[in-house]
Design a protein around this motif. Sequence first.
Motif, PDB file in Angstrom:
ATOM      1  N   GLN A   8       0.831  -1.190   0.000  1.00 44.94           N
ATOM      2  CA  GLN A   8       0.000   0.000   0.000  1.00 44.94           C
ATOM      3  C   GLN A   8       0.876   1.254   0.000  1.00 44.94           C
ATOM      4  OE1 GLN A   8      -3.491  -0.032  -0.139  1.00 44.94           O
ATOM      5  NE2 GLN A   8      -3.037  -2.177  -0.581  1.00 44.94           N
ATOM      6  N   PRO A   9       0.428   2.326  -0.654  1.00 51.66           N
ATOM      7  CA  PRO A   9       1.205   3.560  -0.632  1.00 51.66           C
ATOM      8  C   PRO A   9       1.254   4.138   0.776  1.00 51.66           C
ATOM      9  CG  PRO A   9      -0.971   3.949  -1.581  1.00 51.66           C
ATOM     10  CD  PRO A   9      -0.824   2.469  -1.412  1.00 51.66           C
ATOM     11  N   SER A  10       2.333   4.856   1.079  1.00 51.63           N
ATOM     12  CA  SER A  10       2.438   5.508   2.380  1.00 51.63           C
ATOM     13  C   SER A  10       1.420   6.631   2.468  1.00 51.63           C
ATOM     14  CB  SER A  10       3.845   6.068   2.570  1.00 51.63           C
ATOM     15  OG  SER A  10       4.051   7.159   1.686  1.00 51.63           O
ATOM     16  N   ASP A  11       1.180   7.106   3.696  1.00 49.56           N
ATOM     17  CA  ASP A  11       0.265   8.237   3.866  1.00 49.56           C
ATOM     18  C   ASP A  11       0.760   9.448   3.083  1.00 49.56           C
ATOM     19  OD1 ASP A  11      -1.240   6.631   5.444  1.00 49.56           O
ATOM     20  OD2 ASP A  11      -0.889   7.710   7.317  1.00 49.56           O
ATOM     21  N   ALA A  12       2.081   9.667   3.074  1.00 50.37           N
ATOM     22  CA  ALA A  12       2.640  10.802   2.331  1.00 50.37           C
ATOM     23  C   ALA A  12       2.352  10.655   0.837  1.00 50.37           C
ATOM     24  CB  ALA A  12       4.134  10.910   2.582  1.00 50.37           C
ATOM     25  N   GLU A  13       2.543   9.467   0.301  1.00 44.62           N
ATOM     26  CA  GLU A  13       2.268   9.234  -1.122  1.00 44.62           C
ATOM     27  C   GLU A  13       0.783   9.393  -1.419  1.00 44.62           C
ATOM     28  OE1 GLU A  13       5.784   5.976  -2.113  1.00 44.62           O
ATOM     29  OE2 GLU A  13       3.875   5.307  -1.252  1.00 44.62           O
ATOM     30  N   MET A  14      -0.052   8.920  -0.518  1.00 38.61           N
ATOM     31  CA  MET A  14      -1.498   9.030  -0.698  1.00 38.61           C
ATOM     32  C   MET A  14      -1.938  10.492  -0.761  1.00 38.61           C
ATOM     33  SD  MET A  14      -4.484   7.668   1.858  1.00 38.61           S
ATOM     34  CE  MET A  14      -3.941   8.823   3.138  1.00 38.61           C
ATOM     35  N   GLU A  17      -0.715  12.282  -3.940  1.00 39.27           N
ATOM     36  CA  GLU A  17      -1.577  11.940  -5.061  1.00 39.27           C
ATOM     37  C   GLU A  17      -2.903  12.691  -4.978  1.00 39.27           C
ATOM     38  OE1 GLU A  17      -2.447  10.476  -8.649  1.00 39.27           O
ATOM     39  OE2 GLU A  17      -0.535  10.258  -7.584  1.00 39.27           O
ATOM     40  N   ARG A  18      -3.426  12.824  -3.774  1.00 38.96           N
ATOM     41  CA  ARG A  18      -4.684  13.568  -3.582  1.00 38.96           C
ATOM     42  C   ARG A  18      -4.517  15.015  -4.026  1.00 38.96           C
ATOM     43  NH1 ARG A  18      -8.671  16.050  -3.533  1.00 38.96           N
ATOM     44  NH2 ARG A  18     -10.217  16.341  -1.868  1.00 38.96           N
ATOM     45  N   TYR A  19      -3.403  15.640  -3.677  1.00 39.40           N
ATOM     46  CA  TYR A  19      -3.184  17.034  -4.074  1.00 39.40           C
ATOM     47  C   TYR A  19      -2.931  17.172  -5.570  1.00 39.40           C
ATOM     48  CZ  TYR A  19      -3.307  18.944   0.628  1.00 39.40           C
ATOM     49  OH  TYR A  19      -3.739  19.363   1.870  1.00 39.40           O
ATOM     50  N   HIS A  23      -5.414  21.485  -9.342  1.00 41.59           N
ATOM     51  CA  HIS A  23      -4.485  22.588  -9.099  1.00 41.59           C
ATOM     52  C   HIS A  23      -4.592  23.092  -7.668  1.00 41.59           C
ATOM     53  CE1 HIS A  23      -2.053  26.118  -9.801  1.00 41.59           C
ATOM     54  NE2 HIS A  23      -3.033  26.885  -9.385  1.00 41.59           N
ATOM     55  N   ARG A  24      -5.801  23.062  -7.107  1.00 43.47           N
ATOM     56  CA  ARG A  24      -6.023  23.466  -5.716  1.00 43.47           C
ATOM     57  C   ARG A  24      -7.208  22.681  -5.187  1.00 43.47           C
ATOM     58  NH1 ARG A  24      -6.987  29.679  -4.299  1.00 43.47           N
ATOM     59  NH2 ARG A  24      -4.706  29.703  -4.195  1.00 43.47           N
ATOM     60  N   ILE A  25      -7.074  22.106  -3.996  1.00 43.68           N
ATOM     61  CA  ILE A  25      -8.201  21.323  -3.476  1.00 43.68           C
ATOM     62  C   ILE A  25      -8.918  22.035  -2.335  1.00 43.68           C
ATOM     63  CG2 ILE A  25      -7.109  19.173  -4.191  1.00 43.68           C
ATOM     64  CD1 ILE A  25      -6.555  18.547  -1.279  1.00 43.68           C
ATOM     65  N   TRP A  26      -8.319  23.092  -1.774  1.00 42.10           N
ATOM     66  CA  TRP A  26      -8.991  23.867  -0.740  1.00 42.10           C
ATOM     67  C   TRP A  26      -9.299  25.268  -1.265  1.00 42.10           C
ATOM     68  CZ3 TRP A  26     -10.258  19.957   1.866  1.00 42.10           C
ATOM     69  CH2 TRP A  26      -9.355  18.977   2.258  1.00 42.10           C
ATOM     70  N   SER A  73       2.297  16.137   3.117  1.00 43.99           N
ATOM     71  CA  SER A  73       2.395  16.184   1.658  1.00 43.99           C
ATOM     72  C   SER A  73       3.388  17.250   1.218  1.00 43.99           C
ATOM     73  CB  SER A  73       1.025  16.468   1.034  1.00 43.99           C
ATOM     74  OG  SER A  73       1.173  16.759  -0.348  1.00 43.99           O
ATOM     75  N   ARG A  74       4.430  16.831   0.529  1.00 46.11           N
ATOM     76  CA  ARG A  74       5.387  17.802  -0.010  1.00 46.11           C
ATOM     77  C   ARG A  74       4.765  18.607  -1.147  1.00 46.11           C
ATOM     78  NH1 ARG A  74      10.278  16.552   2.344  1.00 46.11           N
ATOM     79  NH2 ARG A  74      10.565  14.383   3.016  1.00 46.11           N
ATOM     80  N   VAL A  75       3.803  18.024  -1.846  1.00 48.89           N
ATOM     81  CA  VAL A  75       3.088  18.767  -2.887  1.00 48.89           C
ATOM     82  C   VAL A  75       2.338  19.938  -2.265  1.00 48.89           C
ATOM     83  CG1 VAL A  75       1.278  18.646  -4.641  1.00 48.89           C
ATOM     84  CG2 VAL A  75       2.875  16.746  -4.371  1.00 48.89           C
ATOM     85  N   ALA A  76       1.629  19.667  -1.167  1.00 48.20           N
ATOM     86  CA  ALA A  76       0.894  20.727  -0.479  1.00 48.20           C
ATOM     87  C   ALA A  76       1.848  21.791   0.056  1.00 48.20           C
ATOM     88  CB  ALA A  76       0.071  20.136   0.658  1.00 48.20           C
ATOM     89  N   LEU A  77       2.961  21.365   0.639  1.00 44.39           N
ATOM     90  CA  LEU A  77       3.920  22.323   1.191  1.00 44.39           C
ATOM     91  C   LEU A  77       4.495  23.219   0.097  1.00 44.39           C
ATOM     92  CD1 LEU A  77       5.770  20.004   3.729  1.00 44.39           C
ATOM     93  CD2 LEU A  77       4.345  21.974   4.304  1.00 44.39           C
ATOM     94  N   GLY A  78       4.722  22.670  -1.088  1.00 46.29           N
ATOM     95  CA  GLY A  78       5.206  23.483  -2.197  1.00 46.29           C
ATOM     96  C   GLY A  78       4.204  24.547  -2.592  1.00 46.29           C
TER      97      GLY A  78
END
Length: 211
Positions: A8-14, A17-19, A23-26, A73-78
């Motif tokens: 299973q993917p890690s929580d970070a990978e999950m 992928e969600r982000y 382009h923006r989820i919030w 999430s590194r994607v979110a942090l970016g």
Amino acid sequence: MTTDHTAQPSDAEMWDERYRESHRIWSGNPNAVLVREVEGMPPGRALDLGCGEGADAVWLARWGWQVTATDISRVALGRAAEHAAEAGVADRIDWQFHDLGVTFPEGEFDLVSAQFLHSMGDLPREEILRRAARAVAPGGVLLIVGHAGFPPWDHDHAHMELPTTDEVLASLELPEGEWDVLLSAEHERVQNDPDGNPVTRTDNALKVRRR
């Protein structure tokens, strides 16, 4: 050597992928309860747990707070760092990657904020919130906001436990006589469903202050 294709993917990978799904989820706006409960507080050091795309951290920085903001999430942090740069507050926010069940930011804070710290993964939420309480400086505040229920269309979170504020308070195991409860209540907000129709949601908030 064999490869485990069932891993299973890690929580970070999950969450990455969600982000990446959009382009923006919030919304890009700070959480309303944070704004209501923090406005008027003298700015100091703030810790934002699960900062997502950074709206809360940016709002705090604009009001003079020095913010440590974390996410898995590194994607979110970016994206959050880009938001801070556009807002002109990049120098007031320290973005940190943490899987909070494993690592936790160092230091003491005048405000620790956990806004909707829920996860589809294996999140030791009670343990994390206890660590959050320990990170509050004398005279500081811990603000925890969570869902009290999920909408009918949200099937991904059906298994998730949604504690009341009384249950959250009990799970914090705060030393008797060392904390004051400033807020423990449910509140309603309006959110659009996937078809764009407004739906009333119920959330809850707990605000405690270390003496």
